[in-house]
Design a protein around this motif. Structure first.
Motif, PDB file in Angstrom:
ATOM      1  N   ARG A 115       1.095  -1.075  -0.238  1.00 48.95           N
ATOM      2  CA  ARG A 115      -0.418   0.240   0.101  1.00 48.95           C
ATOM      3  C   ARG A 115       0.418   1.560   0.050  1.00 48.95           C
ATOM      4  N   MET A 116       0.547   2.452  -0.199  1.00 46.56           N
ATOM      5  CA  MET A 116       0.962   3.684  -0.166  1.00 46.56           C
ATOM      6  C   MET A 116       0.131   4.615   0.577  1.00 46.56           C
ATOM      7  N   PRO A 117       1.837   5.323   1.795  1.00 43.54           N
ATOM      8  CA  PRO A 117       1.058   6.100   2.903  1.00 43.54           C
ATOM      9  C   PRO A 117      -0.440   6.656   2.395  1.00 43.54           C
ATOM     10  N   SER A 118      -1.236   7.135   1.387  1.00 43.68           N
ATOM     11  CA  SER A 118      -2.022   7.946   1.092  1.00 43.68           C
ATOM     12  C   SER A 118      -3.105   6.251   0.959  1.00 43.68           C
ATOM     13  N   GLU A 119      -2.804   5.809   1.010  1.00 40.71           N
ATOM     14  CA  GLU A 119      -4.056   4.311   1.478  1.00 40.71           C
ATOM     15  C   GLU A 119      -4.055   3.829   3.224  1.00 40.71           C
ATOM     16  N   ILE A 120      -3.489   4.617   3.614  1.00 43.94           N
ATOM     17  CA  ILE A 120      -3.678   4.151   5.617  1.00 43.94           C
ATOM     18  C   ILE A 120      -3.810   4.809   6.197  1.00 43.94           C
ATOM     19  N   SER A 121      -4.130   4.788   7.511  1.00 43.69           N
ATOM     20  CA  SER A 121      -5.130   5.559   8.286  1.00 43.69           C
ATOM     21  C   SER A 121      -3.701   5.937   9.020  1.00 43.69           C
ATOM     22  N   GLY A 122      -3.798   7.051  10.416  1.00 45.70           N
ATOM     23  CA  GLY A 122      -2.786   7.892  10.681  1.00 45.70           C
ATOM     24  C   GLY A 122      -1.866   7.188  11.913  1.00 45.70           C
ATOM     25  N   GLY A 123      -2.836   5.746  12.372  1.00 43.63           N
ATOM     26  CA  GLY A 123      -2.659   4.799  12.751  1.00 43.63           C
ATOM     27  C   GLY A 123      -1.244   4.078  12.521  1.00 43.63           C
ATOM     28  N   MET A 124      -1.761   3.534  11.706  1.00 44.89           N
ATOM     29  CA  MET A 124      -0.942   2.983  10.627  1.00 44.89           C
ATOM     30  C   MET A 124       0.508   3.244  10.016  1.00 44.89           C
ATOM     31  N   LYS A 125       0.421   4.614   9.557  1.00 46.48           N
ATOM     32  CA  LYS A 125       1.048   5.025   9.189  1.00 46.48           C
ATOM     33  C   LYS A 125       2.958   5.624  10.690  1.00 46.48           C
ATOM     34  N   LYS A 126       2.154   5.839  11.853  1.00 46.01           N
ATOM     35  CA  LYS A 126       2.834   5.706  13.121  1.00 46.01           C
ATOM     36  C   LYS A 126       3.577   3.944  13.068  1.00 46.01           C
ATOM     37  N   ARG A 127       2.722   2.882  13.047  1.00 44.83           N
ATOM     38  CA  ARG A 127       3.565   2.070  12.884  1.00 44.83           C
ATOM     39  C   ARG A 127       4.670   2.248  12.073  1.00 44.83           C
ATOM     40  N   VAL A 128       4.287   2.040  10.847  1.00 51.34           N
ATOM     41  CA  VAL A 128       4.909   1.757   9.395  1.00 51.34           C
ATOM     42  C   VAL A 128       5.914   2.577   9.964  1.00 51.34           C
ATOM     43  N   GLY A 129       6.305   3.876  10.524  1.00 53.95           N
ATOM     44  CA  GLY A 129       7.289   4.716  10.847  1.00 53.95           C
ATOM     45  C   GLY A 129       8.374   4.168  11.822  1.00 53.95           C
ATOM     46  N   ILE A 130       7.962   3.326  13.075  1.00 50.42           N
ATOM     47  CA  ILE A 130       7.913   2.018  13.669  1.00 50.42           C
ATOM     48  C   ILE A 130       8.724   1.139  13.015  1.00 50.42           C
ATOM     49  N   ALA A 131       8.295   0.134  12.122  1.00 46.34           N
ATOM     50  CA  ALA A 131       8.979  -0.558  11.805  1.00 46.34           C
ATOM     51  C   ALA A 131      10.168  -0.342  10.500  1.00 46.34           C
ATOM     52  N   ARG A 132       9.856   1.548  10.312  1.00 45.69           N
ATOM     53  CA  ARG A 132      10.996   2.129   9.812  1.00 45.69           C
ATOM     54  C   ARG A 132      12.198   1.736  11.603  1.00 45.69           C
ATOM     55  N   ALA A 133      11.642   1.981  11.826  1.00 46.80           N
ATOM     56  CA  ALA A 133      13.313   2.656  12.977  1.00 46.80           C
ATOM     57  C   ALA A 133      13.332   1.276  13.750  1.00 46.80           C
ATOM     58  N   ILE A 134      12.694   0.661  13.490  1.00 43.82           N
ATOM     59  CA  ILE A 134      13.881  -1.132  13.805  1.00 43.82           C
ATOM     60  C   ILE A 134      13.895  -1.701  13.227  1.00 43.82           C
ATOM     61  N   VAL A 135      13.964  -1.093  11.587  1.00 41.55           N
ATOM     62  CA  VAL A 135      14.451  -2.033  10.599  1.00 41.55           C
ATOM     63  C   VAL A 135      16.383  -2.434  11.073  1.00 41.55           C
ATOM     64  N   MET A 136      17.134  -1.658  11.770  1.00 36.60           N
ATOM     65  CA  MET A 136      17.729  -1.610  11.284  1.00 36.60           C
ATOM     66  C   MET A 136      18.876  -2.262  12.794  1.00 36.60           C
TER      67      MET A 136
END
Length: 250
Positions: free
Chosen positions: A133-154
């Motif tokens: 999905r694209m960011p425009s297709e998900i909710s605000g809460g889901m965007k924060k969870r994507v941000g968390i996933a990116r923050a822990i990917v390393m």
């Protein structure tokens, strides 16, 4: 562990931080709270290397960030994960591509290794089905969870979260708090959270420092914060409680 020692910062003639010291232990959710303009975000920027303090030290497991060579600083930066206030997702990239971005920029992993790591992180935050999905297709809460996933990917040793509940409804905020706390404890990360959300303070505040006009006026745990005799902290707590009550009555 992160230790900050006597951190001070001024911009021109405006003093923003006045000798802040504290320790942030691994496996704990460490919160920095205070009203707007109290220096919370500047302190965070000093800790992650975006703003150089005028004095003081920031130690990462004993390594002095600002008194280290460039190679050591880069090594420490690679050990950091950051969840930005607005999510800071790339609108033109899919969820999967957003999470993979740090791996593309900072590692020489194979495409398969990256794919597996991204898939693992998205599953960990409950977004395995949203990878394309694209960011425009998900909710605000889901965007924060994507941000968390990116923050822990390393696989960071240190996780910094700037107002992770900003713009979220109360139920989603609770879920984000729980997720951050679970990840912190599961992977023994040193997590530092900037917030003014009292629900976060009471639910996940294992170590809390309160800033007021650039000074640290109180430090402790969430079970002790309501017993404070610091007038400025009492006012902060009362104001937040009042705002929550008003929100319930709207």
């Amino acid at each position: 562990m992160i230790e900050i020692q006597n951190i001070a910062k001024a911009f021109h003639d405006k003093v923003v931080l006045k000798g802040i010291s504290s320790k942030f232990e691994k496996g704990q959710t460490n919160l920095i709270i205070g009203g707007s303009g109290t220096g919370k975000s500047v302190l965070l920027k000093c800790m992650i290397g975006l703003v150089k303090p005028d004095q003081g030290h920031v130690l990462y497991n004993g390594r002095d960030f600002y008194n280290s060579d460039k190679e050591t600083q880069q090594s420490i930066r690679r050990e950091m994960g950051v969840l930005f206030q607005g999510g800071a997702l790339f609108d033109s990239k899919t969820v999967e591509e957003n999470v993979r971005f740090p791996l593309d920029m900072l590692t020489d992993q194979s495409s398969e290794e990256k794919r597996e790591r991204v898939a693992f992180c998205l599953e960990r935050v409950g977004l395995g089905a949203a990878a394309r999905r694209m960011p425009s297709e998900i909710s605000g809460g889901m965007k924060k969870r994507v941000g968390i996933a990116r923050a822990i990917v390393m696989n960071p040793m240190y996780l910094f979260c700037d107002e992770p509940n900003s713009g979220l409804d109360p139920l989603t905020s609770v879920k984000i708090d729980e997720l951050i706390k679970e990840i912190t404890e599961e992977y023994e990360i040193t997590t530092v959270i900037i917030t003014h959300d009292m629900n976060s303070v009471m639910e996940i505040g294992q170590n809390i420092i309160f800033l007021y006009e650039g000074s640290k006026l109180w430090e402790g745990i969430n079970t002790d914060i309501t017993k404070t005799d610091v007038p400025e902290l009492k006012e902060f707590l009362f104001s937040n409680k009042l705002l929550r009550e008003m929100g319930r009555n709207v």
